[in-house]
Structure formats: C-alpha cells, structure tokens
Design an enzyme around this catalytic site. Structure first.
Site, PDB file in Angstrom:
ATOM      1  N   LYS A 111     -18.899 -32.942 -23.019  1.00 27.46           N
ATOM      2  CA  LYS A 111     -17.478 -33.276 -22.951  1.00 27.46           C
ATOM      3  C   LYS A 111     -17.011 -32.832 -21.578  1.00 27.46           C
ATOM      4  O   LYS A 111     -16.997 -31.637 -21.275  1.00 27.46           O
ATOM      5  CB  LYS A 111     -16.691 -32.548 -24.045  1.00 27.46           C
ATOM      6  CG  LYS A 111     -15.170 -32.731 -23.930  1.00 27.46           C
ATOM      7  CD  LYS A 111     -14.424 -31.865 -24.933  1.00 27.46           C
ATOM      8  CE  LYS A 111     -12.918 -31.963 -24.752  1.00 27.46           C
ATOM      9  NZ  LYS A 111     -12.178 -31.076 -25.694  1.00 27.46           N
TER      10      LYS A 111
ATOM     11  N   TYR B 124     -19.429 -28.382 -23.102  1.00 30.74           N
ATOM     12  CA  TYR B 124     -18.003 -28.603 -22.858  1.00 30.74           C
ATOM     13  C   TYR B 124     -17.630 -27.955 -21.527  1.00 30.74           C
ATOM     14  O   TYR B 124     -17.638 -26.725 -21.397  1.00 30.74           O
ATOM     15  CB  TYR B 124     -17.205 -28.005 -24.015  1.00 30.74           C
ATOM     16  CG  TYR B 124     -15.697 -28.110 -23.924  1.00 30.74           C
ATOM     17  CD1 TYR B 124     -15.059 -28.993 -23.071  1.00 30.74           C
ATOM     18  CD2 TYR B 124     -14.889 -27.316 -24.742  1.00 30.74           C
ATOM     19  CE1 TYR B 124     -13.678 -29.078 -23.007  1.00 30.74           C
ATOM     20  CE2 TYR B 124     -13.511 -27.395 -24.701  1.00 30.74           C
ATOM     21  CZ  TYR B 124     -12.908 -28.274 -23.830  1.00 30.74           C
ATOM     22  OH  TYR B 124     -11.541 -28.355 -23.776  1.00 30.74           O
TER      23      TYR B 124
ATOM     24  N   ARG C  90      -9.540 -24.259 -17.710  1.00 36.06           N
ATOM     25  CA  ARG C  90      -9.384 -23.137 -18.636  1.00 36.06           C
ATOM     26  C   ARG C  90     -10.418 -22.039 -18.416  1.00 36.06           C
ATOM     27  O   ARG C  90     -10.129 -20.868 -18.637  1.00 36.06           O
ATOM     28  CB  ARG C  90      -9.468 -23.624 -20.087  1.00 36.06           C
ATOM     29  CG  ARG C  90      -8.234 -24.393 -20.527  1.00 36.06           C
ATOM     30  CD  ARG C  90      -8.131 -24.420 -22.042  1.00 36.06           C
ATOM     31  NE  ARG C  90      -6.951 -25.142 -22.472  1.00 36.06           N
ATOM     32  CZ  ARG C  90      -5.913 -24.595 -23.089  1.00 36.06           C
ATOM     33  NH1 ARG C  90      -5.883 -23.302 -23.334  1.00 36.06           N
ATOM     34  NH2 ARG C  90      -4.904 -25.338 -23.467  1.00 36.06           N
TER      35      ARG C  90
ATOM     36  N   ILE D 286     -12.941 -36.964 -26.684  1.00 39.59           N
ATOM     37  CA  ILE D 286     -12.531 -35.876 -27.579  1.00 39.59           C
ATOM     38  C   ILE D 286     -11.083 -35.595 -27.211  1.00 39.59           C
ATOM     39  O   ILE D 286     -10.797 -35.023 -26.159  1.00 39.59           O
ATOM     40  CB  ILE D 286     -13.452 -34.653 -27.449  1.00 39.59           C
ATOM     41  CG1 ILE D 286     -14.867 -35.030 -27.915  1.00 39.59           C
ATOM     42  CG2 ILE D 286     -12.905 -33.481 -28.282  1.00 39.59           C
ATOM     43  CD1 ILE D 286     -15.904 -33.938 -27.757  1.00 39.59           C
TER      44      ILE D 286
ATOM     45  N   TYR E  46     -13.714 -16.551 -18.376  1.00 39.82           N
ATOM     46  CA  TYR E  46     -13.304 -15.267 -17.816  1.00 39.82           C
ATOM     47  C   TYR E  46     -14.394 -14.554 -17.034  1.00 39.82           C
ATOM     48  O   TYR E  46     -14.162 -14.070 -15.931  1.00 39.82           O
ATOM     49  CB  TYR E  46     -12.732 -14.320 -18.897  1.00 39.82           C
ATOM     50  CG  TYR E  46     -12.232 -13.025 -18.297  1.00 39.82           C
ATOM     51  CD1 TYR E  46     -11.009 -12.998 -17.630  1.00 39.82           C
ATOM     52  CD2 TYR E  46     -12.976 -11.862 -18.343  1.00 39.82           C
ATOM     53  CE1 TYR E  46     -10.552 -11.837 -17.024  1.00 39.82           C
ATOM     54  CE2 TYR E  46     -12.528 -10.687 -17.758  1.00 39.82           C
ATOM     55  CZ  TYR E  46     -11.312 -10.677 -17.100  1.00 39.82           C
ATOM     56  OH  TYR E  46     -10.874  -9.527 -16.507  1.00 39.82           O
TER      57      TYR E  46
ATOM     58  N   THR F  79     -10.688 -25.829 -28.448  1.00 41.82           N
ATOM     59  CA  THR F  79      -9.535 -25.285 -27.719  1.00 41.82           C
ATOM     60  C   THR F  79      -8.231 -25.632 -28.430  1.00 41.82           C
ATOM     61  O   THR F  79      -7.368 -24.768 -28.639  1.00 41.82           O
ATOM     62  CB  THR F  79      -9.499 -25.856 -26.295  1.00 41.82           C
ATOM     63  OG1 THR F  79     -10.727 -25.572 -25.638  1.00 41.82           O
ATOM     64  CG2 THR F  79      -8.357 -25.252 -25.494  1.00 41.82           C
ATOM     65  N   THR F  80      -8.076 -26.900 -28.815  1.00 41.22           N
ATOM     66  CA  THR F  80      -6.845 -27.345 -29.480  1.00 41.22           C
ATOM     67  C   THR F  80      -6.684 -26.693 -30.844  1.00 41.22           C
ATOM     68  O   THR F  80      -5.563 -26.530 -31.334  1.00 41.22           O
ATOM     69  CB  THR F  80      -6.852 -28.877 -29.618  1.00 41.22           C
ATOM     70  OG1 THR F  80      -7.174 -29.459 -28.348  1.00 41.22           O
ATOM     71  CG2 THR F  80      -5.513 -29.405 -30.081  1.00 41.22           C
TER      72      THR F  80
END
Length: 294
Positions: free
Chosen positions: A161, A133, A138, A203, A107, A44-45
């Site tokens: 995570k 994850y 999000r 993380i 989504y 994501t980052t």
C-alpha cells in the site's frame, strides 16, 4: 482475492471511550451492502496506535465475525517494535483473517536494512499474505523501492500500500517488481489515476463515506475503462480533500456520525473532535453528495 476498493475502516467508539461494537457491526453491513471489495481492520484509520493489544485483537475478531466470509478482511498488525508486530501477527492469524497490512515502523526511523529485517520477521510469523504499508507522512520514513524489491522475494509478502501520493513511485515499483506483486494506493486524491495507471486497488478512507462509488471507480479501472473510472471519481474529488483537512480519522468519523452510521464521533486521545469550521466543511460535502440534509 485482493483487488479493488478496500475500506480503511474506522473503529467507532462510545462517549466512554469503549469500542462501539453495535456501530461496528452496522458499518460492516453497510460496506457489504454497498459493494466494498474488502475491509482493512484496525489500520491507521481504525486508530491502531491507541488500541491496546487485547482490544486490537478483539476488534478484528468481531469484524471477521460480522463479515462472515462475504469479503476479504485484511488486518492491521503493524508496530514500531518488531517483537510487537510479530506477536500481533501470530495472534491475529488465529482469527480467520485473509491477510495482513503492516506499516513501516514509526518514530524510531530504522535503516532500510532494518526495514528488511523487520518485515521478513513479520512475514515469517504467519503463512497468510502480507501487504507492506508505506506512509512517510505518518512514519517519517520512506521505504525505498529497492527495499520493496528485496522484500518481494519473501513468499508471504504479496504487495504494498503506497500512500506517498507520488505516481512516479508507482511507475518505479511497476518497473522493478514482479507482475503479480499487488500495488494498492493509500492516497484517495490520486487513487483513480493510480488505478488507471495499472494499480490493483485502493485502501481508501473515502470508501468509509462513499463505498459504492469507490468500488465502481476501481471496477471500471480494472476493466480498462479509464473514462468511466474518472467519471465515478470526479464527484468525490472535493470529498477526498476535505476528509484530510484534519488528521485522519477525525473527519471520516464526524461524517459517519452525521450520516447516522455511528452513535458518536469520539476518538481516542490524543485525537480530538474537529473544529467548528472543519465540521462545517465536511457537512457541506455530505450535503452536496446528498448524504445529509442541511
């Protein structure tokens, strides 16, 4: 192999929008010099959502090259379409990564049974270890503990995570999963407590800015020294919060730019630069920590 502070690495970009590989190499060197235990590439980052497949794969390839085996590299290979996640996993497996991080499909809000089918398909795509994850803020979907327990039966699925920031979730996972199933925090604000409650690692977004401090916090926790772990984390508490006053990775990119570690703070649209008050807030934190001068 997977334990301690893993940086959720940003993907630096030039003003043109192209990936800045020179800055990327500089960041990898910065993390190796500052004792980061491992690198998570294009999560994501790392703006995985806006990197096309060829670029996504190339960035990971370059990170593996720059790391040169010094620390483990976990590659983001998630997608909201199972076929796409399987394709990415198969292609990235050829690059020399050490494992994968795969996010809950976003989504489309699949059922929990859909998550089980999705992650089993992704885990079947490579013999490398896969870390699940879960980041409901999000994806709009929370992977339930019962789903994680079922997925843990797959030989390639080795950990999760958890970015819920809910420490009762950690206790729930610990009570229901095998002892060797890896538990990583994906929430810097609660990461220290997560580690001192028996977590295996973090993380971390904050590790982009303060890698050595995050590594020490994890090392103390893993050694059972919760007092020293908390002492390492305490100076970072305000930074943990400030890095998330705008959507990640807006703030860490601005911080790295001000620290001179990347050439520009550019992001891929629809992400844009922080507002002036947000810039001032993160610059204040950097100044307090002695990372920049006023």
């Amino acid at each position: 192999m997977f334990q301690g502070s893993f940086v959720a690495l940003v993907t630096p970009m030039l003003a043109s929008g192209e990936v800045d590989y020179e800055s990327l190499e500089k960041l990898v060197a910065f993390h190796i010099e500052n004792n980061t235990h491992g690198i998570v590439a294009v999560g994501t980052t790392g703006e995985s959502a806006t990197l096309p497949f060829d670029e996504h794969i190339n960035v990971i390839s370059k990170i593996v090259e720059y790391v040169a085996g010094k620390v483990p590299v976990i590659a983001g290979s998630g997608a909201n379409a199972t076929d796409e996640a399987v394709f990415l996993t198969k292609e990235i497996a050829k690059l020399g990564v050490d494992g994968f991080l795969s996010v809950v499909p976003y989504y489309n809000k699949p059922q929990q049974k859909g998550l089980i089918a999705h992650f089993n398909a992704v885990a079947d795509a490579s013999e490398l270890p896969l870390i699940l994850y879960n980041v409901p803020s999000r994806t709009v979907l929370d992977m339930q503990t019962s789903t994680v327990v079922e997925l843990a039966k797959h030989k390639n699925i080795v950990g999760i995570k958890d970015a819920t920031g809910d420490l009762t979730r950690l206790a729930e996972l610990q009570a229901n999963l095998p002892k060797d199933f890896l538990l990583f925090s994906g929430d810097d604000a609660t990461g220290c407590e997560f580690m001192n409650s028996g977590g295996d690692g973090v993380i971390s977004v904050t590790a982009n800015i303060m890698p050595n401090s995050m590594s020490k916090m994890c090392e103390f926790a893993l050694a059972g020294d919760s007092k020293a772990s908390k002492a390492s984390d305490e100076p970072l508490e305000s930074l943990h919060q400030t890095l998330f006053i705008a959507p990640n990775p807006v703030m860490p990119k601005w911080a790295l730019y001000k620290m001179g570690l990347i050439k520009t703070p550019n992001l891929r649209l629809p992400m844009v630069l922080p507002e002036l008050n947000e810039q001032a807030a993160i610059e204040h934190e950097l100044n307090v920590l002695g990372l920049i001068e006023k």
